[in-house]
Design a protein around this motif. Structure first.
Motif, PDB file in Angstrom:
ATOM      1  N   VAL A  85       0.830  -1.215  -0.011  1.00 45.74           N
ATOM      2  CA  VAL A  85       0.139  -0.162   0.151  1.00 45.74           C
ATOM      3  C   VAL A  85       0.817   1.204   0.019  1.00 45.74           C
ATOM      4  CG1 VAL A  85      -2.058   1.140   1.368  1.00 45.74           C
ATOM      5  CG2 VAL A  85      -1.718  -1.289   1.333  1.00 45.74           C
ATOM      6  N   ASN A  86       1.316   1.706  -1.301  1.00 45.85           N
ATOM      7  CA  ASN A  86       1.914   2.976  -1.214  1.00 45.85           C
ATOM      8  C   ASN A  86       3.374   2.863  -0.235  1.00 45.85           C
ATOM      9  OD1 ASN A  86       1.260   4.648  -3.204  1.00 45.85           O
ATOM     10  ND2 ASN A  86      -0.269   5.669  -1.649  1.00 45.85           N
ATOM     11  N   GLY A  87       3.950   1.915  -0.479  1.00 43.29           N
ATOM     12  CA  GLY A  87       5.279   2.014   0.354  1.00 43.29           C
ATOM     13  C   GLY A  87       5.053   0.966   1.820  1.00 43.29           C
ATOM     14  N   VAL A  88       3.831   0.819   1.963  1.00 41.84           N
ATOM     15  CA  VAL A  88       3.636   0.313   3.536  1.00 41.84           C
ATOM     16  C   VAL A  88       3.279  -1.358   3.269  1.00 41.84           C
ATOM     17  CG1 VAL A  88       2.283   0.074   5.577  1.00 41.84           C
ATOM     18  CG2 VAL A  88       2.760   2.259   4.355  1.00 41.84           C
ATOM     19  N   ASP A  89       3.951  -2.271   3.722  1.00 41.65           N
ATOM     20  CA  ASP A  89       3.464  -3.685   3.491  1.00 41.65           C
ATOM     21  C   ASP A  89       2.687  -4.210   4.685  1.00 41.65           C
ATOM     22  OD1 ASP A  89       5.184  -3.675   1.452  1.00 41.65           O
ATOM     23  OD2 ASP A  89       6.690  -5.209   2.133  1.00 41.65           O
ATOM     24  N   VAL A  90       1.371  -4.618   4.328  1.00 37.38           N
ATOM     25  CA  VAL A  90       0.406  -5.225   5.120  1.00 37.38           C
ATOM     26  C   VAL A  90       0.353  -6.919   5.000  1.00 37.38           C
ATOM     27  CG1 VAL A  90      -1.884  -5.387   6.002  1.00 37.38           C
ATOM     28  CG2 VAL A  90      -1.064  -3.403   5.041  1.00 37.38           C
ATOM     29  N   GLY A  91       0.952  -7.357   6.270  1.00 35.72           N
ATOM     30  CA  GLY A  91       1.165  -8.786   6.013  1.00 35.72           C
ATOM     31  C   GLY A  91       2.625  -9.090   5.954  1.00 35.72           C
ATOM     32  N   GLY A  92       3.404  -8.278   5.899  1.00 40.29           N
ATOM     33  CA  GLY A  92       4.923  -8.748   5.956  1.00 40.29           C
ATOM     34  C   GLY A  92       5.431  -8.737   7.322  1.00 40.29           C
ATOM     35  N   ALA A  93       6.930  -8.290   7.085  1.00 40.45           N
ATOM     36  CA  ALA A  93       7.654  -8.694   8.472  1.00 40.45           C
ATOM     37  C   ALA A  93       7.016  -7.818   9.524  1.00 40.45           C
ATOM     38  CB  ALA A  93       8.993  -8.480   8.250  1.00 40.45           C
ATOM     39  N   ALA A  94       6.551  -6.641   9.202  1.00 35.44           N
ATOM     40  CA  ALA A  94       6.253  -5.698  10.414  1.00 35.44           C
ATOM     41  C   ALA A  94       4.932  -5.552  10.661  1.00 35.44           C
ATOM     42  CB  ALA A  94       6.760  -4.168   9.770  1.00 35.44           C
ATOM     43  N   PHE A  95       4.789  -5.228  11.999  1.00 37.44           N
ATOM     44  CA  PHE A  95       3.452  -5.099  12.462  1.00 37.44           C
ATOM     45  C   PHE A  95       2.838  -3.423  12.092  1.00 37.44           C
ATOM     46  CE2 PHE A  95       0.146  -3.969  15.681  1.00 37.44           C
ATOM     47  CZ  PHE A  95      -0.716  -5.109  15.602  1.00 37.44           C
ATOM     48  N   VAL A  96       1.749  -3.389  11.531  1.00 39.60           N
ATOM     49  CA  VAL A  96       1.448  -2.342  10.952  1.00 39.60           C
ATOM     50  C   VAL A  96       0.065  -1.733  11.577  1.00 39.60           C
ATOM     51  CG1 VAL A  96       0.093  -1.103   8.610  1.00 39.60           C
ATOM     52  CG2 VAL A  96       2.052  -2.731   8.388  1.00 39.60           C
ATOM     53  N   VAL A  97       0.152  -0.260  11.963  1.00 38.78           N
ATOM     54  CA  VAL A  97      -1.057   0.428  12.648  1.00 38.78           C
ATOM     55  C   VAL A  97      -1.865   1.424  11.753  1.00 38.78           C
ATOM     56  CG1 VAL A  97      -1.715   1.881  14.534  1.00 38.78           C
ATOM     57  CG2 VAL A  97       0.228   0.076  14.845  1.00 38.78           C
ATOM     58  N   MET A  98      -2.909   1.286  11.504  1.00 39.47           N
ATOM     59  CA  MET A  98      -3.775   2.078  10.880  1.00 39.47           C
ATOM     60  C   MET A  98      -4.751   2.897  12.092  1.00 39.47           C
ATOM     61  SD  MET A  98      -5.460  -0.259   7.912  1.00 39.47           S
ATOM     62  CE  MET A  98      -4.272  -1.586   7.161  1.00 39.47           C
ATOM     63  N   GLY A 294      -1.604  -6.475  12.010  1.00 37.81           N
ATOM     64  CA  GLY A 294      -1.895  -5.042  12.291  1.00 37.81           C
ATOM     65  C   GLY A 294      -3.125  -4.754  12.851  1.00 37.81           C
ATOM     66  N   ILE A 295      -3.261  -3.246  13.142  1.00 39.63           N
ATOM     67  CA  ILE A 295      -4.634  -3.176  13.877  1.00 39.63           C
ATOM     68  C   ILE A 295      -5.065  -1.684  13.313  1.00 39.63           C
ATOM     69  CG2 ILE A 295      -4.652  -4.069  16.213  1.00 39.63           C
ATOM     70  CD1 ILE A 295      -3.071  -1.356  17.401  1.00 39.63           C
ATOM     71  N   ILE A 296      -6.334  -1.397  13.436  1.00 41.92           N
ATOM     72  CA  ILE A 296      -7.045  -0.231  12.801  1.00 41.92           C
ATOM     73  C   ILE A 296      -7.748   0.396  14.017  1.00 41.92           C
ATOM     74  CG2 ILE A 296      -8.893  -1.578  11.779  1.00 41.92           C
ATOM     75  CD1 ILE A 296      -9.240   0.660   9.665  1.00 41.92           C
ATOM     76  N   VAL A 297      -7.407   1.594  14.596  1.00 42.02           N
ATOM     77  CA  VAL A 297      -7.927   2.078  15.618  1.00 42.02           C
ATOM     78  C   VAL A 297      -8.463   3.749  15.354  1.00 42.02           C
ATOM     79  CG1 VAL A 297      -7.022   2.877  17.836  1.00 42.02           C
ATOM     80  CG2 VAL A 297      -5.921   1.069  16.619  1.00 42.02           C
ATOM     81  N   GLU A 298      -9.572   3.758  16.253  1.00 42.57           N
ATOM     82  CA  GLU A 298     -10.157   5.200  16.013  1.00 42.57           C
ATOM     83  C   GLU A 298      -9.403   6.162  16.977  1.00 42.57           C
ATOM     84  OE1 GLU A 298     -14.648   4.168  14.290  1.00 42.57           O
ATOM     85  OE2 GLU A 298     -14.433   4.451  16.390  1.00 42.57           O
ATOM     86  N   VAL A 299      -8.986   7.216  16.411  1.00 44.18           N
ATOM     87  CA  VAL A 299      -8.357   8.433  17.244  1.00 44.18           C
ATOM     88  C   VAL A 299      -9.019   9.660  17.018  1.00 44.18           C
ATOM     89  CG1 VAL A 299      -6.154   9.371  17.610  1.00 44.18           C
ATOM     90  CG2 VAL A 299      -6.172   7.089  16.955  1.00 44.18           C
ATOM     91  N   HIS A 300      -9.138  10.549  17.617  1.00 47.72           N
ATOM     92  CA  HIS A 300      -9.954  11.774  17.779  1.00 47.72           C
ATOM     93  C   HIS A 300      -9.257  12.809  18.407  1.00 47.72           C
ATOM     94  CE1 HIS A 300     -13.224  14.739  17.096  1.00 47.72           C
ATOM     95  NE2 HIS A 300     -13.468  14.017  16.213  1.00 47.72           N
ATOM     96  N   PRO A 301      -9.213  14.217  17.885  1.00 52.31           N
ATOM     97  CA  PRO A 301      -8.619  15.117  18.545  1.00 52.31           C
ATOM     98  C   PRO A 301      -9.248  15.566  19.916  1.00 52.31           C
ATOM     99  CG  PRO A 301      -8.905  15.725  16.360  1.00 52.31           C
ATOM    100  CD  PRO A 301      -9.584  14.520  16.381  1.00 52.31           C
ATOM    101  N   SER A 302     -10.601  15.203  19.850  1.00 47.60           N
ATOM    102  CA  SER A 302     -11.517  15.506  21.098  1.00 47.60           C
ATOM    103  C   SER A 302     -12.568  14.431  21.056  1.00 47.60           C
ATOM    104  CB  SER A 302     -12.038  16.792  20.851  1.00 47.60           C
ATOM    105  OG  SER A 302     -13.024  17.261  21.857  1.00 47.60           O
ATOM    106  N   PRO A 303     -12.177  13.427  21.614  1.00 48.82           N
ATOM    107  CA  PRO A 303     -13.442  12.186  21.528  1.00 48.82           C
ATOM    108  C   PRO A 303     -14.832  12.861  22.093  1.00 48.82           C
ATOM    109  CG  PRO A 303     -11.442  11.160  22.400  1.00 48.82           C
ATOM    110  CD  PRO A 303     -11.055  12.939  22.414  1.00 48.82           C
ATOM    111  N   GLU A 304     -14.835  13.754  23.116  1.00 43.80           N
ATOM    112  CA  GLU A 304     -16.076  13.921  23.933  1.00 43.80           C
ATOM    113  C   GLU A 304     -17.089  14.824  22.633  1.00 43.80           C
ATOM    114  OE1 GLU A 304     -13.454  15.548  27.272  1.00 43.80           O
ATOM    115  OE2 GLU A 304     -15.697  16.434  27.548  1.00 43.80           O
ATOM    116  N   THR A 305     -16.553  15.330  21.799  1.00 43.19           N
ATOM    117  CA  THR A 305     -17.274  15.843  20.797  1.00 43.19           C
ATOM    118  C   THR A 305     -17.185  15.439  19.356  1.00 43.19           C
ATOM    119  OG1 THR A 305     -15.427  17.181  19.868  1.00 43.19           O
ATOM    120  CG2 THR A 305     -16.508  18.415  21.828  1.00 43.19           C
TER     121      THR A 305
END
Lengths: 340, 340, 340, 340
Positions: A85-98, A294-305
């Motif tokens: 994926v544009n220079g990122v290997d998913v399923g390769g040697a490294a663990f990937v975080v989205m 890998g994992i895919i995680v929800e991150v937000h500048p301000s979860p409360e809003t």
């Protein structure tokens, strides 16, 4: 496939089953025992529609033994598939975080999130422009405007983007912008959509339906591969069970089960599984330890809003802190994260 | 909606929640007890996206108390909705039976089935021309040719037809032929499709997803009604549970639960619930007794050779026999079947 | 039992499995196909502990085909078993209703309930003296005092009584008072208790665990029969699923599934399944229509003040009204109720 | 607790609810909104039996907000409880591994397993002498002879032992031999047994029922604590779901959920969750990463010939290899294993 006859099946009923199988070009092997007769079909041919034999007279049950999927199976393709994926290997040697926000709400939100998650070690940016919502009255996403914002964030940070596509008609539009097409849990068996994403040449992130078996997930991936697109990333995101302490129940065992049966990469979405911020980090670490790619995680500048999923989104600080743990466990299991 | 504060929430945290609610134009009512504080919002406004408050400091949980649906609710529309389908009332005084083959295989099959089910008392003909299948290698239906065959059967018998539509693009085509557009279980949360069938003026049969709660089924119906189409028939067809003795677990209690909460008609599909011929009749009778407005049943001239779902399809004889029971129980519960 | 070898199993691994089976005195039948080898064991011997073969090299899976139960199976005993309870036949020609309060609270409560349910057509009185409760702080029942009250109600009305026994030590005591020993859902796999009730000569009402398959229910009944007590009445009372609109999900299909596989009577508890008064009557009618031999229903003089399960208990009036429907549906399915 | 009134509840119905609550010594706080009235009870008193109010006229639902458990809650006891087992701390700084065969089959088997698991780093020996089995025809354990063998293994290796107790009567006998009394999943709501183990002064390992919620598990622990025994170790061992690729579905999120709500140690049983040897190690690692205090693993000298659970037991070699990973992940999450 094995046809198990009833204990009181007559010779005529057994013959009838054997003839039916032969008429389909199969080679039945009957085994007569003191208790009952079974008829095995152990050829390589894959026939998924023999279950109607279950209604033939004298038949107790029909047991499939061959897997119904082929292209996605490890038997067919023993080596792990690595998705580029544009220079990122998913399923390769490294663990990937989205990582990134549930929904694209505006340019500032997305760009600040992109910078933050990149700084903490994420390699791919997530964000929803088209949102499938249970309620027609909920926020449905910014649409193409959202795609443009994601692209701006990509240009600024260099992170490839993954975003959801919710209908076959939208596949061409979304493909113009993103790097990975996401098929959401509710659409895992939207076969028209699977065919549409199977016809493009772009990686697909296929999420497991909340009440779908691993086998059904693999069958849905088979739809995509059999339409010509070999680049599928599977995603476990929790299943629906009786337990309501978490939004869904993370089926962490799906990771080794899929690793055994398929060559495709498998990642985990701890956010939708846990449904509450405070449980996300430990689920993320469990995913790394269990062998996910890998994992895919929800991150937000301000979860409360946040406009959606705020209750399960991590703030930048908590995400950054979690990533320290992810890094340590990834090292411990021999899947160190690549640096940006 | 009720915001339950943690037992150790500070005054500042409580104030913060109250201010947040006020800033959204809501009127919060705090109740301070010895143990903790709760903040209630008991106005009529429906807001489905307040759950993010769950991540505010000091908040333990957010409990919705208003229903998330409106147009489909019995509160909004106290009287039962009756759907008129070419002279057949669904949801009216009479119990209605829909029957026919799982898939359209050919003209002879469908027409013989149409005559047989009509003779036994069915009022609507079912049959699939577009089939959503778990495997890409399974028979996917005859497509438009199948629609033409259904129409021919309708012309010959006078039975209106119900057939499945599996993607938004197909809605105009299928609408030309059928009398009821069926949205299948796997598409219950295919929101693009729900919007598409919400835009036509034709009755919709909406099947409950095997993974969906009754509330989610009603939310999906709300999508259709809020797009302008008021003619929705709901269908319980079994849910997925740990029990594997039947294909799905018929959630018979969904019938009274839906009758209490919604004005829309609810029918039952005992074929997909049971998954095996021999259990279908008793499930059909249970549906009548539980107060359903109708049933939809798979019937095939020769279940042993059916291209799909043979193991759960009834022969003409067994269907006819079952209909005697349906008639008697319908009489017993005061919902006598109308004669053709 | 069928041992399915992996597609890449070696000849040595296959031989090893065959030898293992032979060493257990079994007669393996190997079938070698183009794809793989399967090894069938189709003798009458029942061996429930062969699953460890699943860990032998080259084995993919072990599939049991014989039922694990014997004495409770219809194959072993083709005719329906009729349980005689002080003049009331359970599993015979007539549909049987058991009714009464959840818990025995006092003599007046029980005796008024006994008169009321008898008048409406119930033939057996239910009432709990020993209550298994999720919380140690909930009311645990009146104990032996409760048994004495039930006996008093029996003397006054002539109704036989069914009451729960919650531990092996209590079996002798409870047996002195009641006519049917109830094993509750939470104790369905309390094997010490199953052995204890298997050693007395008194009918047992065995409730399905909320987490148990029909097959496990039958295995638990097998414990009782194999200990010498042939008089077991099975009871479906709802299973636990993801759906929370009702307390449990009534698995109405368990009725025909059990009727097919076992000769034992099966009744339904609509009260615990529904969990709310207003859904109980339609679940009761569904049970009659599905072919159950009876129902067991919670009825209370004043549900609003009941010490337990008030929210699912019927008042005398509603019970009486429901019984009119039960009577009509029982007639419709050819299982008319006997009069007291 | 919050009583939510129906939108059309009358003033009289609301007053009635308020009076009922007052008559129970509670202090109701009504909130009247444009849409409806809710009545909150936010005092510290814990009353688990107010749900019957749900059947009062005008009431839509009763929502409990206080936890039903107290002694096991983190609110009541903020610090982690550490259970001391003959020199091994469970719930302390170090991650603890318990291992050994499913069933005690003989002295040689147990002693060789004890030496092997100790060498690999396990600190507590497991083994079943009394086995609860689904089938009455399965091996039920060696009984007291099995206890004697476990004791011999303890004497030789110094490992404390954990073994299951299956009925209240056996508690004194088993207590003479073992160091931790195990209550199995099927007995999690066997309240007579919970009371019995609550009356001894010995650590209890309480396994979560396969279809029990985390809250019910905590309620069962509350039974033990409220009977005077504060030493309870909780164990997540997989729950029953629709997914059948594994024997059960490991609910890994139960670990952080329990850590949040209770002070008691929580360990994980990856063997029963996975049900197949090859999935056990990754589940074990996930448990460490998720924050569990320990694991309990089935290990057998020769899984292929094990009398029970062979298919999910690890050989010495695989266990030893898995322990390397456990050690590394335990270090990564700051819970290094103590050395024997």
């Amino acid at each position: 496939m094995i046809v198990v006859m009833k204990t009181d099946a007559t010779m005529a009923e057994i013959s009838n089953v054997i003839k039916s199988l032969e008429s389909m070009g199969l080679k039945p092997h009957p085994t007569r025992g003191a208790d009952r007769t079974i008829v095995g079909v152990v050829d390589a041919k894959r026939r998924s529609d023999l279950t109607h034999l279950g209604s033939a007279p004298g038949v107790e049950q029909v047991i499939p033994i061959a897997k119904a999927y082929k292209l996605v199976s490890r038997e067919f393709h023993p080596d792990n598939t690595v998705i580029k994926v544009n220079g990122v290997d998913v399923g390769g040697a490294a663990f990937v975080v989205m990582a990134g926000p549930c929904a694209v709400e505006g340019q500032e939100q997305v760009i600040s999130a992109a910078h933050a998650v990149k700084k903490s070690g994420a390699r791919i940016l997530r964000g929803g422009a088209f949102k499938p919502r249970t309620s027609p009255y909920s926020f449905q996403g910014l649409g193409e405007e959202g795609l443009r914002i994601l692209l701006a964030a990509k240009k600024e940070t260099g992170l490839p983007i993954v975003t959801e596509v919710i209908s076959p008609q939208l596949v061409p539009l979304v493909s113009e912008y993103d790097d990975i097409l996401q098929v959401g849990a509710r659409n895992m068996q939207n076969f028209a959509l699977l065919e549409a994403v199977g016809s493009v040449r772009k990686p697909v992130l296929l999420k497991r339906g909340m009440m779908s078996t691993v086998e059904e997930l693999l069958m849905s991936a088979e739809y995509i591969l059999s339409n010509g697109n070999q680049q599928v990333i599977l995603c476990e995101r929790g299943i629906r069970t009786f337990e309501k302490a978490t939004r869904n129940t993370l089926d962490i065992s799906a990771v080794p089960v899929i690793k055994r049966n398929s060559h495709l990469p498998i990642i985990v979405d701890p956010s939708h599984a846990a449904g509450h911020t405070e449980f996300v980090p430990s689920m993320a670490l469990a995913a790394v330890a269990a062998g996910a790619d890998g994992i895919i995680v929800e991150v937000h500048p301000s979860p409360e809003t946040a406009w959606c999923d705020g209750v399960q989104s991590l703030s930048f600080d908590i995400f950054n802190q979690m990533m320290d743990g992810v890094r340590r466990v990834a090292d411990a299991v021999g899947r160190p994260m690549a640096e940006n």
